[in-house]
Design an enzyme around this catalytic site. Structure first.
Site, PDB file in Angstrom:
ATOM      1  N   LYS A 169      20.986  -3.152 -21.718  1.00 11.94           N
ATOM      2  CA  LYS A 169      19.593  -2.768 -21.480  1.00 11.94           C
ATOM      3  C   LYS A 169      18.585  -3.723 -22.106  1.00 11.94           C
ATOM      4  CE  LYS A 169      17.785   0.721 -20.194  1.00 11.94           C
ATOM      5  NZ  LYS A 169      17.898   2.156 -20.252  1.00 11.94           N
ATOM      6  N   SER A 194      18.793  -1.402 -26.246  1.00 12.68           N
ATOM      7  CA  SER A 194      19.196  -0.016 -26.447  1.00 12.68           C
ATOM      8  C   SER A 194      20.323  -0.011 -27.473  1.00 12.68           C
ATOM      9  CB  SER A 194      19.688   0.572 -25.126  1.00 12.68           C
ATOM     10  OG  SER A 194      20.546   1.667 -25.377  1.00 12.68           O
ATOM     11  N   GLU A 211       5.227  -0.135 -21.589  1.00 14.31           N
ATOM     12  CA  GLU A 211       5.189   1.336 -21.521  1.00 14.31           C
ATOM     13  C   GLU A 211       4.159   1.898 -22.503  1.00 14.31           C
ATOM     14  OE1 GLU A 211       9.691   1.152 -21.892  1.00 14.31           O
ATOM     15  OE2 GLU A 211       9.408   3.145 -21.033  1.00 14.31           O
ATOM     16  N   THR A 269       0.900  -1.153   0.000  1.00 13.93           N
ATOM     17  CA  THR A 269       0.000   0.000   0.000  1.00 13.93           C
ATOM     18  C   THR A 269       0.938   1.202   0.000  1.00 13.93           C
ATOM     19  OG1 THR A 269      -0.103   0.132   2.405  1.00 13.93           O
ATOM     20  CG2 THR A 269      -1.800  -1.198   1.334  1.00 13.93           C
ATOM     21  N   HIS A 270       0.580   2.243  -0.707  1.00 13.94           N
ATOM     22  CA  HIS A 270       1.462   3.408  -0.899  1.00 13.94           C
ATOM     23  C   HIS A 270       2.791   2.988  -1.535  1.00 13.94           C
ATOM     24  CE1 HIS A 270      -1.150   5.437   2.157  1.00 13.94           C
ATOM     25  NE2 HIS A 270      -1.145   4.217   2.688  1.00 13.94           N
TER      26      HIS A 270
END
Ligand code: ARG
Length: 455
Positions: A280, A274, A287, A152-153
């Site tokens: 990467k 990348s 996304e 949570t949070h």
């Protein structure tokens, strides 16, 4: 099409702003199906002859074949798909083709075509949802007993099972699918026969065209029939809500695949490298799913604004209804497909998840519950005692389960060694058997029920 009253033709700019053929050509199948239903009804009612109807149907089949073969010549002066189909029909079958538009207007025609198109999109999306939900349920089943931190949070809260976490998305997306099915009921009403706005003096049979086109009923009010676009607004709203849900799952994938979390390995199929950093692996698909909600909600918002304040009945503004819907459907279908692919390739790092699940004193609530259950402490007192125990563990830099008994007893002398049974993450999730809780047995039952309902 309206040459009778006009001397000069429209200016080139007028044609450019007026034309919708650039996008509404996607409605050709629905337009032809609508024209067949309309002409069959006209013949049955004795408004045109059977011979004319036959000529119209034959001609429409040819128009459809030409469009599908890429042979239709699109011209901005013919404005939209309705006029293209009709103009070509008249070239092919002459007078019979010129009788097709009896008792009909492009206003009810376009509303009919668009509703048919949205209905088809809903049916395709429904199948795509089933695929995604099935993939989620399969993963949830595999990981029914694997422990991860529940947040949570975004702060470690309590251990949960990965299967339970995935089944939360099953629930969300199942509701979206149900919303889509509910929206379909209001899409599936027939505007055809409302004509321009007032109905017609011809003895048409709107029940017959409704049945032929698979609509549930003719729309009851001709003004509403040609000017309602809430079916499209509702559809876009459903897609927007669902895109929000997909963006949350996508965001968790992005987060989990990061080096800081290491909860997830991205598959080659759904990540990119990348060009400058060889190490990467980027979660581009996730996304982009996270981002697409911007376009989908933009489409919904755009059409809301187009419709706001329009007087009854049809206004040309409403021609701007189709592009946002087409775009949103294309975007959303791609999101569902990409998310399904990512779920099929789902490779969680369950040992990293389990390790993280034990950090941050995630079983503190289990200790408090034990104090309530075994020692009979009121929960608020148990909460206080647990806080002091956590503080001691924190000072020593160790987990609750590693804290020696005497250290706990220094806070609350009645604590016994039995307490350690509830302090592991596995014990914690196993104990959460309340209805809807995270226990592995609950997850397995939920998976079973889901598989049943997906059948
Ligand atoms: N292209 C128009 C549209 O998409 C068809 C309806 C035109 N009706 C009219 N009265 N101009 O809305």
């Amino acid at each position: 099409m309206w040459g009778g009253r006009f001397g000069g033709g429209p200016s080139a700019i007028m044609q450019e702003i007026n034309a919708s053929i650039g996008f509404d050509r996607r409605l050709y199948r629905e337009d032809i199906a609508g024209s067949k239903a309309h002409s069959a009804m006209l013949a049955k009612a004795g408004i045109i002859t059977e011979a004319d109807k036959d000529a119209i149907h034959k001609g429409l089949d040819q128009v459809q074949a030409e469009i599908e073969a890429g042979e239709m010549e699109y011209k901005p002066e013919l404005e939209d798909i309705h006029m293209h189909v009709e103009a070509r029909l008249r070239e092919l079958v002459g007078d019979a083709g010129a009788r097709l538009h009896t008792g009909r207007s492009r206003n009810d025609q376009v509303a009919t075509d668009f509703r048919l198109w949205v209905r088809g999109a809903i049916d395709q999306l429904d199948v795509a949802y089933a695929g995604l939900l099935g993939a989620i349920v399969d993963e949830a089943e595999k990981h029914a007993g694997d422990v991860m931190p529940g947040f949570t949070h975004l702060q470690t809260a309590q251990p949960v099972t990965l299967g339970h976490h995935l089944m939360a998305y099953y629930e969300m997306l199942s509701r979206d699918r149900a919303r889509l099915a509910d929206c379909r009921k209001r899409v599936n009403e027939n505007p055809l026969g409302a004509a321009a706005l007032a109905g017609t003096s011809f003895p048409i049979d709107r029940h017959m065209t409704s049945e032929a086109l698979g609509f549930d009923r003719p729309m009851a009010n001709s003004l509403d029939a040609v000017s309602a676009r809430d079916f499209a607004l509702e559809f876009l709203s459903v897609l927007t809500i669902s895109a929000v849900h997909l963006s949350r799952l996508a965001d968790e994938i992005v987060l989990w695949a990061s080096a800081a979390f290491r909860f997830l390995e991205l598959s080659d199929g759904f990540s990119t490298g990348s060009s400058i950093m060889p190490q990467k692996r980027n979660p581009d698909a996730a996304e982009l799913i996270r981002a697409k909600v911007g376009r989908i909600m933009g489409a919904q918002n755009g059409l809301m604004v187009v419709m706001k304040g329009l007087p009854l009945a049809y206004s040309k503004d409403m021609q701007e209804d189709k592009e946002p819907v087409f775009q949103a459907v294309d975007d959303f279908a791609l999101c569902l497909a990409a998310m399904t692919g990512m779920m099929q390739d789902f490779r969680p790092n369950t040992s990293a998840m389990k390790k993280a699940a034990g950090q941050g004193f995630s079983t503190a609530t289990d200790l408090a519950d034990w104090l309530v259950r075994v020692l009979g402490l009121p929960f608020r007192d148990a909460h206080h005692v647990t806080g002091a125990v956590v503080k001691e563990a924190e000072t020593r830099g160790i987990d609750l389960s590693a804290l020696p008994l005497d250290a706990m007893q220094a806070v609350e002398p009645r604590i016994t060694a039995d307490v350690y049974d509830v302090l592991t993450v596995d014990a914690s999730v196993m104990s959460r058997t309340s209805f809807g809780g995270t226990a592995p047995e609950n997850v397995r039952a939920a998976v079973k029920a889901a598989k049943e309902s997906l059948k």
